[in-house]
Design a protein around this motif. Sequence first.
Motif, PDB file in Angstrom:
ATOM      1  N   VAL A 134       0.737  -1.251  -0.131  1.00 47.81           N
ATOM      2  CA  VAL A 134       0.095   0.053   0.004  1.00 47.81           C
ATOM      3  C   VAL A 134       0.924   1.218  -0.036  1.00 47.81           C
ATOM      4  O   VAL A 134       0.573   2.317  -0.804  1.00 47.81           O
ATOM      5  CB  VAL A 134      -1.047  -0.016   1.274  1.00 47.81           C
ATOM      6  CG1 VAL A 134      -1.726   1.418   1.311  1.00 47.81           C
ATOM      7  CG2 VAL A 134      -1.861  -1.181   1.279  1.00 47.81           C
ATOM      8  N   GLU A 135       1.932   1.225   0.954  1.00 49.87           N
ATOM      9  CA  GLU A 135       2.783   2.497   0.763  1.00 49.87           C
ATOM     10  C   GLU A 135       3.430   2.866  -0.568  1.00 49.87           C
ATOM     11  O   GLU A 135       3.678   3.693  -0.904  1.00 49.87           O
ATOM     12  CB  GLU A 135       3.943   2.158   2.047  1.00 49.87           C
ATOM     13  CG  GLU A 135       3.353   2.240   3.302  1.00 49.87           C
ATOM     14  CD  GLU A 135       4.566   1.816   4.324  1.00 49.87           C
ATOM     15  OE1 GLU A 135       5.808   1.669   3.904  1.00 49.87           O
ATOM     16  OE2 GLU A 135       4.135   1.802   5.569  1.00 49.87           O
ATOM     17  N   GLN A 136       4.062   1.435  -1.178  1.00 51.80           N
ATOM     18  CA  GLN A 136       4.478   1.939  -2.450  1.00 51.80           C
ATOM     19  C   GLN A 136       3.672   2.389  -3.448  1.00 51.80           C
ATOM     20  O   GLN A 136       3.874   2.962  -4.301  1.00 51.80           O
ATOM     21  CB  GLN A 136       5.043   0.377  -2.799  1.00 51.80           C
ATOM     22  CG  GLN A 136       6.062  -0.293  -2.039  1.00 51.80           C
ATOM     23  CD  GLN A 136       6.558  -1.689  -2.440  1.00 51.80           C
ATOM     24  OE1 GLN A 136       5.642  -2.516  -3.284  1.00 51.80           O
ATOM     25  NE2 GLN A 136       7.406  -2.261  -1.683  1.00 51.80           N
ATOM     26  N   GLY A 137       2.200   1.831  -3.177  1.00 49.98           N
ATOM     27  CA  GLY A 137       1.115   2.370  -4.157  1.00 49.98           C
ATOM     28  C   GLY A 137       1.176   3.724  -4.156  1.00 49.98           C
ATOM     29  O   GLY A 137       0.719   4.642  -4.942  1.00 49.98           O
ATOM     30  N   LEU A 147      -5.330   6.551   2.440  1.00 55.76           N
ATOM     31  CA  LEU A 147      -5.184   5.405   3.177  1.00 55.76           C
ATOM     32  C   LEU A 147      -4.052   5.114   4.404  1.00 55.76           C
ATOM     33  O   LEU A 147      -3.012   5.699   4.069  1.00 55.76           O
ATOM     34  CB  LEU A 147      -4.896   4.358   2.025  1.00 55.76           C
ATOM     35  CG  LEU A 147      -6.156   4.241   1.059  1.00 55.76           C
ATOM     36  CD1 LEU A 147      -5.194   3.308  -0.046  1.00 55.76           C
ATOM     37  CD2 LEU A 147      -7.483   3.843   1.554  1.00 55.76           C
ATOM     38  N   VAL A 148      -4.510   4.540   5.497  1.00 56.47           N
ATOM     39  CA  VAL A 148      -3.468   4.148   6.623  1.00 56.47           C
ATOM     40  C   VAL A 148      -3.020   2.901   6.109  1.00 56.47           C
ATOM     41  O   VAL A 148      -3.851   1.965   6.364  1.00 56.47           O
ATOM     42  CB  VAL A 148      -4.125   4.227   7.680  1.00 56.47           C
ATOM     43  CG1 VAL A 148      -3.137   4.099   8.818  1.00 56.47           C
ATOM     44  CG2 VAL A 148      -4.514   5.860   8.044  1.00 56.47           C
ATOM     45  N   ALA A 153      -3.954  -3.062   5.456  1.00 52.88           N
ATOM     46  CA  ALA A 153      -3.455  -4.401   5.662  1.00 52.88           C
ATOM     47  C   ALA A 153      -4.313  -5.214   6.567  1.00 52.88           C
ATOM     48  O   ALA A 153      -4.556  -6.311   6.471  1.00 52.88           O
ATOM     49  CB  ALA A 153      -1.939  -4.320   6.024  1.00 52.88           C
ATOM     50  N   ALA A 154      -4.679  -4.659   7.788  1.00 53.18           N
ATOM     51  CA  ALA A 154      -5.382  -5.475   8.870  1.00 53.18           C
ATOM     52  C   ALA A 154      -6.698  -5.643   8.256  1.00 53.18           C
ATOM     53  O   ALA A 154      -7.427  -6.991   8.437  1.00 53.18           O
ATOM     54  CB  ALA A 154      -5.362  -4.468  10.011  1.00 53.18           C
ATOM     55  N   LEU A 187     -10.656  -0.311  -2.498  1.00 52.03           N
ATOM     56  CA  LEU A 187      -9.005   0.198  -3.119  1.00 52.03           C
ATOM     57  C   LEU A 187      -9.124   0.519  -4.310  1.00 52.03           C
ATOM     58  O   LEU A 187      -7.795   1.034  -4.805  1.00 52.03           O
ATOM     59  CB  LEU A 187      -8.044  -1.201  -2.748  1.00 52.03           C
ATOM     60  CG  LEU A 187      -7.811  -1.402  -1.151  1.00 52.03           C
ATOM     61  CD1 LEU A 187      -7.285  -2.761  -1.347  1.00 52.03           C
ATOM     62  CD2 LEU A 187      -7.317  -0.364  -0.552  1.00 52.03           C
ATOM     63  N   ASP A 188      -9.965   0.099  -5.363  1.00 60.85           N
ATOM     64  CA  ASP A 188      -9.940   0.652  -6.678  1.00 60.85           C
ATOM     65  C   ASP A 188      -9.683   2.113  -6.876  1.00 60.85           C
ATOM     66  O   ASP A 188     -10.597   2.889  -6.672  1.00 60.85           O
ATOM     67  CB  ASP A 188     -11.157  -0.114  -7.418  1.00 60.85           C
ATOM     68  CG  ASP A 188     -11.057   0.132  -8.966  1.00 60.85           C
ATOM     69  OD1 ASP A 188     -10.261   0.596  -9.423  1.00 60.85           O
ATOM     70  OD2 ASP A 188     -11.928  -0.568  -9.300  1.00 60.85           O
ATOM     71  N   PRO A 189      -8.539   2.284  -7.474  1.00 59.31           N
ATOM     72  CA  PRO A 189      -8.174   3.611  -7.710  1.00 59.31           C
ATOM     73  C   PRO A 189      -8.970   4.431  -8.609  1.00 59.31           C
ATOM     74  O   PRO A 189      -9.521   5.440  -8.871  1.00 59.31           O
ATOM     75  CB  PRO A 189      -6.741   3.705  -8.094  1.00 59.31           C
ATOM     76  CG  PRO A 189      -6.384   2.314  -8.848  1.00 59.31           C
ATOM     77  CD  PRO A 189      -7.431   1.432  -7.935  1.00 59.31           C
TER      78      PRO A 189
END
Length: 196
Positions: A134-137, A147-148, A153-154, A187-189
């Motif tokens: 997620v961070e890379q994205g 997003l956190v 992830a959790a 999550l879909d951008p």
Amino acid sequence: MYSAVMSTPERLVEATRELLWERGYVGTSPKAIQQRAGAGQGSMYHHFTGKPDLALAAVRRTAEELRAAAGTSLDRPGTAYERIAGYLLRERDVLHGCPVGRLTMDPDVIADDRLRAPVDETLDWLRGRLAEIVEQGQARGELSGALVPADIAATIVATLQGGYVLARASGSTAAFDAAVRGVLSLLDPSAASGSR
């Protein structure tokens, strides 16, 4: 039942994994392990100090396999969304449940710090790996900066584990599939930008 080239310790570990899945820790007796593995008592105690040692080897193997299977999807090329989607949509035996997640429902596994450790470490690894993606994205502008990563992830891990429970309870993969679609839609951008 097992490959002829499998060593006795391998057969014992595999038999223990199967029996832990089917019967839980308490219901898995040394005799049942020996019978399933086609190994004698002497062979079992030659390779392992006893049932707890063998169970630990089995739990570790299960955890290693989950990491390897998850890594195959998560480590492939693509956008963060594509990698997460690949992981969530990969082929799995939903009605059988998650082999690691299911261990959390065994009170004897959870009560034993040594047996619980590989389960906790694996779920922690999975959350960490998903948070990194997620961070890379976010860094590449593929996912919302709002997003956190640790929370997402959790959410993904909890959704999968809950999806397995719902599927097993209903005898259908429909609830699992719906949960996966729900996480992916969040999550879909393209949904966030209104381009859908």
